[in-house]
Write an enzyme that holds these catalytic residues in place. Structure first.
Site, PDB file in Angstrom:
ATOM      1  N   THR A  45     -39.342 -18.324  -5.939  1.00 22.33           N
ATOM      2  CA  THR A  45     -39.940 -19.240  -6.913  1.00 22.33           C
ATOM      3  C   THR A  45     -41.435 -18.971  -6.990  1.00 22.33           C
ATOM      4  OG1 THR A  45     -40.279 -20.954  -5.213  1.00 22.33           O
ATOM      5  CG2 THR A  45     -38.267 -21.105  -6.566  1.00 22.33           C
ATOM      6  N   ASN A  47     -44.896 -20.221  -7.575  1.00 21.11           N
ATOM      7  CA  ASN A  47     -45.543 -21.532  -7.557  1.00 21.11           C
ATOM      8  C   ASN A  47     -46.857 -21.482  -8.328  1.00 21.11           C
ATOM      9  OD1 ASN A  47     -43.708 -21.260  -5.264  1.00 21.11           O
ATOM     10  ND2 ASN A  47     -44.526 -23.199  -4.525  1.00 21.11           N
ATOM     11  N   GLU A 103     -42.517 -25.180  -8.932  1.00 21.61           N
ATOM     12  CA  GLU A 103     -41.960 -23.870  -8.562  1.00 21.61           C
ATOM     13  C   GLU A 103     -41.011 -23.379  -9.634  1.00 21.61           C
ATOM     14  OE1 GLU A 103     -40.141 -23.567  -4.753  1.00 21.61           O
ATOM     15  OE2 GLU A 103     -40.908 -25.524  -4.167  1.00 21.61           O
TER      16      GLU A 103
HETATM   17  P1  ADP Z   1     -43.802 -18.453  -2.076  1.00 22.89           P
HETATM   18  O1  ADP Z   1     -43.360 -19.426  -1.046  1.00 22.89           O
HETATM   19  O2  ADP Z   1     -45.115 -17.823  -1.778  1.00 22.89           O
HETATM   20  O3  ADP Z   1     -43.734 -19.055  -3.460  1.00 22.89           O
HETATM   21  P2  ADP Z   1     -41.274 -17.141  -2.550  1.00 22.89           P
HETATM   22  O4  ADP Z   1     -40.432 -16.671  -1.425  1.00 22.89           O
HETATM   23  O5  ADP Z   1     -40.853 -18.382  -3.284  1.00 22.89           O
HETATM   24  O6  ADP Z   1     -42.738 -17.264  -2.007  1.00 22.89           O
HETATM   25  O7  ADP Z   1     -41.371 -15.937  -3.562  1.00 22.89           O
HETATM   26  C1  ADP Z   1     -42.093 -16.129  -4.737  1.00 22.89           C
HETATM   27  C2  ADP Z   1     -42.846 -14.901  -5.183  1.00 22.89           C
HETATM   28  O8  ADP Z   1     -41.939 -13.814  -5.413  1.00 22.89           O
HETATM   29  C3  ADP Z   1     -43.518 -15.173  -6.520  1.00 22.89           C
HETATM   30  O9  ADP Z   1     -44.825 -15.679  -6.357  1.00 22.89           O
HETATM   31  C4  ADP Z   1     -43.503 -13.816  -7.191  1.00 22.89           C
HETATM   32  O10 ADP Z   1     -44.682 -13.103  -6.878  1.00 22.89           O
HETATM   33  C5  ADP Z   1     -42.292 -13.099  -6.576  1.00 22.89           C
HETATM   34  N1  ADP Z   1     -41.078 -13.075  -7.425  1.00 22.89           N
HETATM   35  C6  ADP Z   1     -40.267 -11.981  -7.523  1.00 22.89           C
HETATM   36  N2  ADP Z   1     -39.233 -12.214  -8.339  1.00 22.89           N
HETATM   37  C7  ADP Z   1     -39.344 -13.488  -8.783  1.00 22.89           C
HETATM   38  C8  ADP Z   1     -38.561 -14.288  -9.691  1.00 22.89           C
HETATM   39  N3  ADP Z   1     -37.450 -13.808 -10.280  1.00 22.89           N
HETATM   40  N4  ADP Z   1     -38.987 -15.562  -9.918  1.00 22.89           N
HETATM   41  C9  ADP Z   1     -40.092 -16.025  -9.330  1.00 22.89           C
HETATM   42  N5  ADP Z   1     -40.867 -15.317  -8.478  1.00 22.89           N
HETATM   43  C10 ADP Z   1     -40.514 -14.048  -8.198  1.00 22.89           C
HETATM   44  N1  RBF Z   2     -35.267 -28.430  -3.385  1.00 23.83           N
HETATM   45  C1  RBF Z   2     -34.671 -29.566  -2.936  1.00 23.83           C
HETATM   46  O1  RBF Z   2     -34.977 -30.023  -1.842  1.00 23.83           O
HETATM   47  N2  RBF Z   2     -33.722 -30.227  -3.691  1.00 23.83           N
HETATM   48  C2  RBF Z   2     -33.328 -29.782  -4.911  1.00 23.83           C
HETATM   49  O2  RBF Z   2     -32.488 -30.415  -5.556  1.00 23.83           O
HETATM   50  C3  RBF Z   2     -33.928 -28.563  -5.413  1.00 23.83           C
HETATM   51  N3  RBF Z   2     -33.565 -28.051  -6.603  1.00 23.83           N
HETATM   52  C4  RBF Z   2     -34.145 -26.888  -7.048  1.00 23.83           C
HETATM   53  C5  RBF Z   2     -33.751 -26.359  -8.268  1.00 23.83           C
HETATM   54  C6  RBF Z   2     -34.316 -25.185  -8.753  1.00 23.83           C
HETATM   55  C7  RBF Z   2     -33.870 -24.624 -10.063  1.00 23.83           C
HETATM   56  C8  RBF Z   2     -35.312 -24.523  -7.976  1.00 23.83           C
HETATM   57  C9  RBF Z   2     -35.929 -23.251  -8.470  1.00 23.83           C
HETATM   58  C10 RBF Z   2     -35.711 -25.046  -6.763  1.00 23.83           C
HETATM   59  C11 RBF Z   2     -35.134 -26.227  -6.282  1.00 23.83           C
HETATM   60  N4  RBF Z   2     -35.507 -26.774  -5.056  1.00 23.83           N
HETATM   61  C12 RBF Z   2     -34.920 -27.928  -4.591  1.00 23.83           C
HETATM   62  C13 RBF Z   2     -36.660 -26.232  -4.324  1.00 23.83           C
HETATM   63  C14 RBF Z   2     -36.317 -25.286  -3.203  1.00 23.83           C
HETATM   64  O3  RBF Z   2     -36.063 -26.020  -2.048  1.00 23.83           O
HETATM   65  C15 RBF Z   2     -37.574 -24.401  -3.044  1.00 23.83           C
HETATM   66  O4  RBF Z   2     -37.668 -23.579  -4.163  1.00 23.83           O
HETATM   67  C16 RBF Z   2     -37.570 -23.586  -1.795  1.00 23.83           C
HETATM   68  O5  RBF Z   2     -37.620 -24.419  -0.688  1.00 23.83           O
HETATM   69  C17 RBF Z   2     -38.772 -22.617  -1.762  1.00 23.83           C
HETATM   70  O6  RBF Z   2     -39.988 -23.273  -1.791  1.00 23.83           O
HETATM   71 MG    MG Z   3     -42.076 -20.219  -4.101  1.00 22.73          MG
END
Ligand code: ADP
Ligand code: RBF
Ligand code: MG
Length: 178
Positions: A45, A47, A103
């Protein structure tokens, strides 16, 4: 506490197109999150700072899961590229976060990270509230279903049209990068 499974509709939001408060337009540079998305859930995700919500005039937006379009001003591309997305705004109850986060899971496979890049969002509909889950697997299953809901809901003409929203396309190259 939510368990896996359970039927929910694949189409969310009226056929005629987004209704108030949608479309919401928010953006910001992609920042470091909690480092869990890719590692723990295999659902990365991107952020953005929570302040992005107030800039877009939607600081009071309800916590929950939403769908719409995201654009990225990638350094490798001459102009911002638009992708479908699903996103969460809230406290991640499963992880009991102490801060509210925004996110975005972009529905596309990227070869590389894009931290620092300017991301713009047009949010078109609300999918569901955020839940706490019995397990990580149950959370993953629900997010995978959210992705199907987002893609299916965006296929409708009145939603697809926002792919060309000027807000997504007007990022100057280099903006938001460090
Ligand atoms: P963080 O906790 O730092 O957000 P994540 O494990 O959620 O790390 O990974 C997110 C990062 O991965 C984004 O900031 C982006 O640089 C990269 N990324 C790669 N593919 C995707 C995608 N399909 N959607 C969102 N982020 C992506
Ligand atoms: N986190 C939750 O704790 N509960 C949820 O219902 C939940 N729904 C999500 C739905 C989507 C489409 C996405 C992208 C994330 C969601 N998350 C939810 C957040 C998820 O826990 C988080 O992306 C990871 O912990 C990474 O930060
Ligand atoms: Mg993230």
């Amino acid at each position: 506490m939510r368990s896996p499974g359970g039927d929910r509709p694949l189409l969310v939001g009226p056929e005629s197109g987004p209704t108030s408060p949608f479309p919401l337009r928010v953006g910001g540079p992609v920042i470091k999150g909690f480092g869990r998305g890719s590692k723990e859930l295999q659902i990365p995700t991107a952020n953005i700072p929570i302040e992005g919500l107030s800039v877009g005039g939607c600081e009071n937006v309800e916590s929950g899961v939403y769908y719409g379009y995201a654009s990225l001003a990638l350094p490798s591309a001459p102009e911002p590229i638009v992708f479908p997305m699903v996103m969460s705004i809230g406290w991640n109850p499963f992880y009991k976060n102490k801060v509210r986060s925004v996110e975005v899971h972009i529905i596309h496979e990227f070869k590389e990270d894009f931290y620092g890049v300017e991301m713009r969002l047009v949010i078109l509909g609300y999918i569901r509230p955020e839940y706490d889950y019995v397990s990580k697997e149950a959370l993953i299953e629900d997010i995978k279903f959210d992705i199907k809901v987002g893609l299916k809901s965006l296929e409708r003409g009145a939603y697809k049209a926002f792919k060309d929203d000027p807000y997504l396309k007007t990022v100057k190259q280099g903006e938001g990068r460090n």
